[in-house]
Design an enzyme around this catalytic site. Structure first.
Site, PDB file in Angstrom:
ATOM      1  N   GLU A 166       0.824  -1.219   0.000  1.00 34.77           N
ATOM      2  CA  GLU A 166       0.000   0.000   0.000  1.00 34.77           C
ATOM      3  C   GLU A 166       0.856   1.267   0.000  1.00 34.77           C
ATOM      4  O   GLU A 166       1.082   1.874   1.041  1.00 34.77           O
ATOM      5  CB  GLU A 166      -0.940   0.020   1.211  1.00 34.77           C
ATOM      6  CG  GLU A 166      -2.099  -0.942   1.110  1.00 34.77           C
ATOM      7  CD  GLU A 166      -3.072  -0.826   2.281  1.00 34.77           C
ATOM      8  OE1 GLU A 166      -2.784  -0.070   3.239  1.00 34.77           O
ATOM      9  OE2 GLU A 166      -4.124  -1.489   2.244  1.00 34.77           O
ATOM     10  N   GLU A 253      -6.447  -7.052  -1.068  1.00 34.76           N
ATOM     11  CA  GLU A 253      -6.826  -6.918   0.347  1.00 34.76           C
ATOM     12  C   GLU A 253      -8.156  -6.182   0.452  1.00 34.76           C
ATOM     13  O   GLU A 253      -8.343  -5.136  -0.162  1.00 34.76           O
ATOM     14  CB  GLU A 253      -5.750  -6.149   1.114  1.00 34.76           C
ATOM     15  CG  GLU A 253      -6.028  -5.993   2.607  1.00 34.76           C
ATOM     16  CD  GLU A 253      -4.913  -5.233   3.320  1.00 34.76           C
ATOM     17  OE1 GLU A 253      -3.719  -5.529   3.037  1.00 34.76           O
ATOM     18  OE2 GLU A 253      -5.210  -4.355   4.132  1.00 34.76           O
TER      19      GLU A 253
END
Length: 330
Positions: A166, A253
């Site tokens: 991320e 995710e």
């Protein structure tokens, strides 16, 4: 998935009456084999569309107990999943690049790959950047790590490489491009065809930033992450736009709650998201296989079992995810 009720001491317990992998049933990898990208879609060895779905571990440095063959077998046979994601944090406490025991963490990853391979499952090796914000910070370490893993497992066609979890805090797509162009060639030296998943800006919510300048490699996918109580229609709209522009997308995710991972459980929005992803045949991985005391965990904080979980072991989120996965067609 068939469940059988057993009455014991006045309590009704739900147990798994049979494995979905009856004698003669093919494992996910036996059925689909080597994966590739065709016109923005994930396809199998027969060039048929395929959707991966399953669980992401939490940080393996903190929850190593779930990296075991029986856990993965429970996810395959009882939860009806075909993929496991191994999340290895890079910059948090005991992270790979910040004081963690690198050999120990690599061996956990190797063990996870081995278990998934033995079970005929797909496995995502996740270089889980977060507090490091920009993947360029530890790009030399990433290069060495992915070179070693891809060399060791160059004959394994069930591995997907997620090279930056991320990117966040102002990290631009240009930064990520620079990093990806540095790291992906190390994987390609050993495996010319492996699927590589690349994170996108702002915690993988700015998928549209990729559209003007995608990477110039085959078999690359771009990640979108959502937490159902925080990221709603606006992110689905961005994802749809990117998909229609031909980008291959993997939701590596997602959570059923708010973006903190705690509080705000939202089954309604979770169902909307998963129905949307199924419509577009986009793969997704749930956060997380852990008993951490937070909403996103699939297991109750009091659960000490590392496999063969029953309904009473699951959190509210875990019960929903189990129900959703167990009904899917592989």
């Amino acid at each position: 998935m068939k469940l059988k009720k057993v009455v014991c001491c006045g309590l009704i317990l739900m147990i798994f009456a049979s494995s979905v992998f009856a004698a003669g049933k093919k494992t996910p990898f036996e059925k689909h084999g080597n994966l590739s990208i065709e016109n923005g879609d994930l396809v199998d060895k027969n060039n048929n569309p395929v959707q991966l779905y399953g669980m992401s571990t939490h940080g393996i440095a903190w929850f190593p107990q779930y990296v075991n063959k029986e856990a993965f077998k429970s996810l395959r046979d009882e939860w009806n999943t075909n993929c496991i994601r191994l999340a290895m944090y890079t910059a948090e406490y005991n992270g790979y690049c910040t004081g963690g025991n690198q050999e120990y963490l690599k061996n956990l990853v190797f063990n996870g790959i081995d278990y998934a391979t033995e079970l005929g499952m797909y496995v995502i090796v996740d270089w889980h950047i977060l507090n490091d914000k920009n993947p360029e910070v530890y790009r030399e370490e990433a290069k060495k790590f992915f070179q070693e893993v891809s060399s060791k497992y160059k004959k394994n066609d069930n591995i997907l490489y997620e090279i930056c979890n991320e990117p966040n805090s102002g990290t631009s797509w240009s930064d990520i491009l620079s990093y990806a162009n540095y790291v992906i060639p190390e994987i390609r030296k050993n495996d010319k065809n492996a699927i590589v998943i690349v994170g996108t800006p702002d915690w993988c919510q700015k998928i549209d930033a990729v559209i003007p300048a995608p990477l110039d490699f085959d078999n690359v996918m771009y990640s979108v992450h959502f937490y159902a109580n925080t990221h709603k229609e606006w992110l689905r709209s961005n994802l749809q736009k990117a998909y229609e522009q031909g980008l291959a997308i993997f939701v590596s995710e997602f959570g059923t709650c708010d973006a903190s991972g705690n509080g705000g459980y939202n089954e309604y929005e979770s169902r909307i998201w998963l129905q949307f992803l199924d419509e577009y045949n986009i793969s997704y991985m749930n956060w997380s296989l852990a008993n951490k005391n937070e909403t996103a965990s699939a297991l109750n904080s009091g659960c000490r079992k590392n496999s063969k979980w029953v309904q009473t072991d699951l959190s509210e989120s875990g019960k929903f995810i189990f129900e959703w996965y167990s009904k899917k067609e592989q």
